[in-house]
Design an enzyme around this catalytic site. Sequence first.
Site, mmCIF file in Angstrom:
data_model
loop_
_atom_site.group_PDB
_atom_site.id
_atom_site.type_symbol
_atom_site.label_atom_id
_atom_site.label_comp_id
_atom_site.label_asym_id
_atom_site.label_seq_id
_atom_site.Cartn_x
_atom_site.Cartn_y
_atom_site.Cartn_z
ATOM 1 N N HIS A 52 1.888 4.784 -2.979
ATOM 2 C CA HIS A 52 2.079 6.159 -2.518
ATOM 3 C C HIS A 52 3.500 6.646 -2.818
ATOM 4 O O HIS A 52 3.704 7.556 -3.622
ATOM 5 C CB HIS A 52 1.826 6.256 -1.008
ATOM 6 C CG HIS A 52 0.390 6.224 -0.608
ATOM 7 N ND1 HIS A 52 -0.309 7.346 -0.232
ATOM 8 C CD2 HIS A 52 -0.492 5.186 -0.514
ATOM 9 C CE1 HIS A 52 -1.548 7.014 0.077
ATOM 10 N NE2 HIS A 52 -1.685 5.712 -0.086
ATOM 11 N N ILE A 76 -6.584 9.284 -0.504
ATOM 12 C CA ILE A 76 -6.618 9.109 0.951
ATOM 13 C C ILE A 76 -5.544 8.130 1.345
ATOM 14 O O ILE A 76 -5.053 7.378 0.482
ATOM 15 C CB ILE A 76 -8.011 8.624 1.441
ATOM 16 C CG1 ILE A 76 -8.155 8.738 2.948
ATOM 17 C CG2 ILE A 76 -8.254 7.195 0.983
ATOM 18 C CD1 ILE A 76 -8.224 10.138 3.475
ATOM 19 N N HIS A 124 0.823 -1.202 0.000
ATOM 20 C CA HIS A 124 0.000 0.000 0.000
ATOM 21 C C HIS A 124 0.862 1.260 0.000
ATOM 22 O O HIS A 124 0.922 1.991 -0.983
ATOM 23 C CB HIS A 124 -0.947 -0.016 1.205
ATOM 24 C CG HIS A 124 -1.826 1.191 1.289
ATOM 25 N ND1 HIS A 124 -2.421 1.590 2.458
ATOM 26 C CD2 HIS A 124 -2.201 2.112 0.366
ATOM 27 C CE1 HIS A 124 -3.133 2.685 2.244
ATOM 28 N NE2 HIS A 124 -3.010 3.025 0.978
ATOM 29 N N ASN A 138 -6.744 -0.225 -0.453
ATOM 30 C CA ASN A 138 -7.056 0.787 0.561
ATOM 31 C C ASN A 138 -8.476 0.747 1.104
ATOM 32 O O ASN A 138 -8.681 0.757 2.310
ATOM 33 C CB ASN A 138 -6.794 2.187 -0.011
ATOM 34 C CG ASN A 138 -7.049 3.282 0.999
ATOM 35 O OD1 ASN A 138 -6.257 3.507 1.914
ATOM 36 N ND2 ASN A 138 -8.180 3.965 0.881
#
Length: 902
Positions: free
Chosen positions: A568, A902, A563, A759
């Site tokens: 990211h 997010i 993740h 997510n």
Amino acid sequence: MAVSMEILCRGFSGEGSKLCFSSSSSLNSRQRRGVVRKMGLRSPMASATVERMASSEAIVEMDKAVKFMARAVVTVRRKRREDLKETIANQIDAYSDKIIGRSVLLELIGTEIDPKTGGPKTSKRTHLKGWFDKKDLKAEKVVYIAEFMVDSTFGEPGAITILNRHQREFYLENIEVQGFEPTGTVHFTCDSWIQPSRIHPNKRVFFTNKPYLPSETPLGLRRLREMELMGLRGDGKGERKMTDRIYDYDIYNDLGNPDKGTELVRPNIGGNKALPYPRRLRTGRPPSETDEMAESRVEYPELIYIPRDEEFEEKKLEMLADGDVKALLHNLVPLLVSSLSPETNDFKGFHDIDNLFKEGLRLKQALQDYLLEKIPFVTKIQASEGLLRYDTPHIIRKDKFAWLRDDEFARQALAGINPVNIEQLQAFPPVSKLDPDVYGPPESAIKEEHIIGHLNGMSVQQALENNRLYMLDFHDIYLPFIDKINAQDGRKAYGTRTIFFLTDLGTLKPISIELCLPPATPNCARAKRVLTPPTDATSNWLWQLAKAHVCSNDAGVHQLVNHWLRTHACTEPFIIAAHRQLSIMHPIFKLLKPHMRYNLKINSIARQILISGGGVIESGFTPGKYCVEMSSAAYRDLWRFDQEDLPSDLIRRGMAVPDETEPHGLRLLIKDYPYATDGLLLWSAIEKFVQSYVATYYPTSQSILSDTELQSWYAESVQVGHADLKSAPWWPQLTDQSNLVSILTKLIWLASAQHAALNFGQYPLGGYVPNRPPLMRRLVPIETDPEYKNFVTDPHRFFLSALPGLTQMTTFMTVIDTLSTHSKDEEYLGERDNNWTGDDEMVKAFKEFAKEVTEAEKEMERRNGDKGRRNRCGAGVLPYELMQPTSEPGVTCRGVPNSVTI
């Protein structure tokens, strides 16, 4: 006139002289050649004389050109909520605009060169009308007008400049320029905060929505294009201001806070071989007082620098604000309860966990009275006690006890929140790649006798040959850190391996779990322990504890590697480089823009409160203070950009094999693999659209190689953004259409579908912590352990004591509740404004892409009702919806936003 024109042209240098001769003229080239013949002039000098006369004639025509009025319709987005100070400031701006003329100024810029000045054609500056008249208008979007007087030789508008002479910034959404024929309405998508000239004195430039490759940029816009990019790059010096629009790189040297004590000292990540990492956005903050190599901290909720236009929009902020009280209560009350009544921090039974969703936290009367006395706002808590309750996670809505079953444990490896670690077992027994001199024999302790009874009569070799054995292998990523992890208070972990058997029904069942510790001594019996499916009450509880440790391993790798790192951190350098090297006019920037939204903001918050020293990730996950070091090790040893696309990843893990006869060019070895089957629908839709897009702008490989902005973007992403791995041989080369399509599709996939899959199921599937504990506090006991007696006496209580305590659990639940929430301003895959590009052909292609995404969603819904797909349909089985593109706001366990929001 010919002489004066010649003198004027000589005044330009380099490209300028060429611009002079390419100006508008009443004679076309054929007519000019005819004049030369009629005059009997054959020499180059004579021909040039006619050219100068033609250009001179152009200036005369400009002087005689007809003037006309063009109009700009300017849409400004106002804040939905303003405090008193902001309201007063806006009123002052309105009156200043009206009385003393401190207005917003605009200027049109043409695509052509003005032969008089050698620069682009420009209109006279004009001001925005109606600011005072509309000062009290109660609307989110307010439309203003500006009028330009231009002449008929102006040509096509290519850009517009804005100078904000008010005292406050405002958000410019878009501009439409009307009155140019045959051009029609010219669209400018702005979506930007315009700072007052007292802060940033230079005019802002906005280009039309029409895309241009660098080599195709109209002459009047070329210099503006270059200057805009130079401003976005900055000079790499000084501390950034919150109003800046500068993109630059730095290492992760801001995760610790050495000024607060040695317990918050963290190593710098990135920039060294031992701890490599992608680069993050530079803020330029000064060093900490106690460590000049560490950047000083800015603690949340104080803002950390990101370029102004990367900030959350107001609807997103409202979503976060609406959850503030809920989050405060969910975090504070358990902390108070546990600190004032320490015995309440451990759960006595599963009913205590269930009550978090049914009744919330029950406070004893004495404790309640204490809170009412000490904390005034607790009175409000009692008035709205629902705030203390957690929403029931999806995982226990249909079947409260599903998480206990082996088939559900296995199903979540294919359709859970981390379905990207399951791999085919290629050889038996599994073998480690770690140094045997440090970590002992590389061979797994799982033997044939452990699993032979669970293979439906097959031998191990037959099961391997028939693609029936699969594995979750967290051994190598955890084992180097196990001693350091287990030395921390209240944290225990193994490096685990779990082997699954693929049944005739297409489901998996776990058949062995290996729990590994670094060998304390040669031939240490405790270093490798194998458990198999239970045969009695004691082995059942040991098996449940072993599964919990596997889930804890899985939760850590999911959060830190799959993740955070992959969707990211590793995409951030590509986003920074895009803003630095690709003009907003560049077609590739226009393609990527919706997939970059909010990433930099989210990552900056993560550095403040999630991956920081003492932050949520360290507090809530078993690796503790070593979380980011583990993430760095995964970046060094496991991450490869060339394998970040879905097909390559599936093939790498042995979950698929290439097969051109199949719809997506590969064949899944587990046909009912919901993450893969649904993901391939979206992957193929994205890839098809990107192929069409690239083919439109890059008909040949040479057109890609000669695109200076494109080549600079990719080179900087690799050489600077991923500097620690820049020499890796696996980086794709940006040399042809195929590689460009692959690179772009990867980035869009990672930001949209891959991030969504990893997510938005966090709370729905992980909110019931026993199903997926992020942290374990006890090892699985053996008979010689002092606590083994307690385990046998009360296994239920022992199991709960191994899970996170009340404060840890509720804090974790609160955070993943927020992380799983869609805001009202979400933009989903297949959604874009029609004016995102001035290329009508690409607008049409995007509509086809959106249609394909809609069809994919319908197919996913159909699959969820197919009783033959037992990994997504059945009694108590959750449908797989994480790849379904659309969603309502809130925690829905579905929805694929365009970007990492997010």
